[in-house]
Design a protein around this motif. Structure first.
Motif, PDB file in Angstrom:
ATOM      1  N   ARG A   1       0.664  -1.101   0.217  1.00 19.74           N
ATOM      2  CA  ARG A   1      -0.178  -0.194  -0.045  1.00 19.74           C
ATOM      3  C   ARG A   1       0.759   1.225  -0.331  1.00 19.74           C
ATOM      4  NH1 ARG A   1      -3.382  -3.665  -0.823  1.00 19.74           N
ATOM      5  NH2 ARG A   1      -4.950  -4.191   0.930  1.00 19.74           N
ATOM      6  N   VAL A   2       1.035   1.916  -0.715  1.00 13.44           N
ATOM      7  CA  VAL A   2       1.213   3.557  -0.685  1.00 13.44           C
ATOM      8  C   VAL A   2       0.423   4.372  -0.581  1.00 13.44           C
ATOM      9  CG1 VAL A   2       2.383   5.292  -1.833  1.00 13.44           C
ATOM     10  CG2 VAL A   2       2.900   2.834  -2.646  1.00 13.44           C
ATOM     11  N   ILE A   3       0.465   5.784   0.631  1.00 11.56           N
ATOM     12  CA  ILE A   3      -0.616   6.258   0.950  1.00 11.56           C
ATOM     13  C   ILE A   3      -0.022   7.868   0.606  1.00 11.56           C
ATOM     14  CG2 ILE A   3      -2.290   6.674   2.082  1.00 11.56           C
ATOM     15  CD1 ILE A   3      -1.793   3.654   3.451  1.00 11.56           C
TER      16      ILE A   3
ATOM     17  N   ILE B   1       0.424  -3.265  -5.489  1.00 13.87           N
ATOM     18  CA  ILE B   1       0.717  -2.329  -5.382  1.00 13.87           C
ATOM     19  C   ILE B   1      -0.301  -1.117  -5.335  1.00 13.87           C
ATOM     20  CG2 ILE B   1       2.164  -0.540  -4.257  1.00 13.87           C
ATOM     21  CD1 ILE B   1       4.114  -2.670  -5.101  1.00 13.87           C
ATOM     22  N   THR B   2      -1.419  -0.998  -4.754  1.00 12.62           N
ATOM     23  CA  THR B   2      -1.649  -0.089  -4.828  1.00 12.62           C
ATOM     24  C   THR B   2      -1.587   1.683  -4.200  1.00 12.62           C
ATOM     25  OG1 THR B   2      -2.723   0.184  -2.430  1.00 12.62           O
ATOM     26  CG2 THR B   2      -4.205  -1.500  -3.971  1.00 12.62           C
ATOM     27  N   VAL B   3      -1.988   2.210  -5.182  1.00 12.16           N
ATOM     28  CA  VAL B   3      -1.855   4.170  -4.861  1.00 12.16           C
ATOM     29  C   VAL B   3      -2.799   4.854  -4.682  1.00 12.16           C
ATOM     30  CG1 VAL B   3       0.111   5.309  -5.318  1.00 12.16           C
ATOM     31  CG2 VAL B   3       0.251   3.525  -5.620  1.00 12.16           C
ATOM     32  N   ASN B   4      -3.172   5.138  -3.728  1.00 11.03           N
ATOM     33  CA  ASN B   4      -3.920   6.455  -2.966  1.00 11.03           C
ATOM     34  C   ASN B   4      -3.252   6.578  -2.370  1.00 11.03           C
ATOM     35  OD1 ASN B   4      -5.951   5.056  -3.724  1.00 11.03           O
ATOM     36  ND2 ASN B   4      -5.338   3.101  -2.663  1.00 11.03           N
ATOM     37  N   ALA B   5      -4.375   8.720  -2.417  1.00 14.13           N
ATOM     38  CA  ALA B   5      -3.672   9.805  -1.858  1.00 14.13           C
ATOM     39  C   ALA B   5      -5.351  10.211  -0.605  1.00 14.13           C
ATOM     40  CB  ALA B   5      -3.099  10.922  -2.295  1.00 14.13           C
TER      41      ALA B   5
ATOM     42  N   GLY C   1      -5.345   3.899  -7.368  1.00 19.45           N
ATOM     43  CA  GLY C   1      -5.309   5.224  -7.908  1.00 19.45           C
ATOM     44  C   GLY C   1      -6.629   6.887  -7.188  1.00 19.45           C
ATOM     45  N   GLN C   2      -6.866   7.095  -6.396  1.00 19.54           N
ATOM     46  CA  GLN C   2      -8.127   7.500  -6.471  1.00 19.54           C
ATOM     47  C   GLN C   2      -7.529   8.209  -4.262  1.00 19.54           C
ATOM     48  OE1 GLN C   2     -10.886   7.082  -7.420  1.00 19.54           O
ATOM     49  NE2 GLN C   2      -9.698   5.978  -8.602  1.00 19.54           N
TER      50      GLN C   2
END
Length: 254
Positions: free
Chosen positions: A132-134, A175-179, A233-234
């Motif tokens: 997870r990338v946040i 791997i998910t990437v969100n902000a 991507g959200q």
């Protein structure tokens, strides 16, 4: 009930104060193994004593520091499951007065630091199998504007441009990437702007108060769960409704 994050290895950049410390506290209380980075060794030591987290002195604007921080988390906890790329700065300067150095300094930490931090963690996040990338972005730039922060707003919008393609590139590795996009959150930085700024901001927020750092930490915690594994991507706005009113006249009377 969400699946526990207990035992996961979580790296939080810029974790020695403000929102970063709040994120680290939420994950530590949830049972995760947390490593935080920062440039202030004394502040890191205080966090280590308070939160029971591991610490690394590092400047995310330097790729070698990002690699060293990632390796420290791997060495200490066996890998990295979650990267909270939170490190950021927001010095105030009006557009007419901005120097090249002002812009370079903000982009070095907020944009390059985000990219380098993610890059350094890719092998470990891949090995995790559920990486997870946040990112900690902001409503300022992507959604709103505020005088004095043209360079800051531009850097925060740039983070979102990065995350969308990063989410695609890293998707084969699961791997998910969100902000998370915070509104006005009560931190040392907000306190430094003075009581008049705080009062004006609170008056513009439908919920009538500043957010707490735990509000951002809890949003990050959700994005780190198994249940959030199909979200990538959200962006998640956490602002008490601040971006909703067209004007102050749209707000209800207290």
């Amino acid at each position: 009930m969400f699946t526990s994050v207990e035992g996961l290895s979580v790296l939080v950049t810029g974790g020695s104060k403000g929102i970063g410390r709040g994120i680290a506290r939420v994950f530590a209380r949830a049972g995760a193994n947390v490593t935080i980075t920062g440039r202030d060794e004394e502040a890191l030591a205080r966090c280590a004593a308070e939160l029971g987290v591991a610490t690394v002195v590092a400047d995310v604007a330097r790729p070698e520091d990002c690699r060293r921080a990632a390796q420290a988390a791997i060495d200490r906890f066996g890998g990295i499951d979650v990267l909270c790329a939170n490190a950021g700065i927001f010095p105030e300067a009006r557009l007419a007065d901005l120097t090249e150095s002002d812009v370079d300094t903000v982009f070095a930490t907020n944009v390059k630091g985000t990219i380098f931090s993610v890059q350094a963690c890719i092998p470990a996040l891949t090995a995790s199998g559920r990486g997870r990338v946040i990112l900690t972005s902001s409503i300022t730039g992507p959604i709103t504007g505020f005088p004095g922060w043209t360079h800051y707003g531009a850097s925060k919008a740039a983070q979102l441009g990065f995350l969308r393609t990063a989410a695609i590139e890293l998707s084969p590795q699961q791997i998910t990437v969100n902000a998370v996009l915070p509104g006005n959150i009560s931190t040392e930085g907000i306190d430094a702007l003075g009581p008049e700024y705080r009062a004006a901001m609170e008056a513009s927020i439908p919920l009538g108060r500043m957010g707490d750092v735990a509000d951002i930490g809890n949003a990050c915690l959700f994005l780190a769960t198994v249940e959030a594994g199909y979200i990538t991507g959200q962006t998640l706005v956490v602002d008490g409704g601040q971006v909703l009113p067209e004007s102050m006249s749209a707000l209800p009377n207290p």
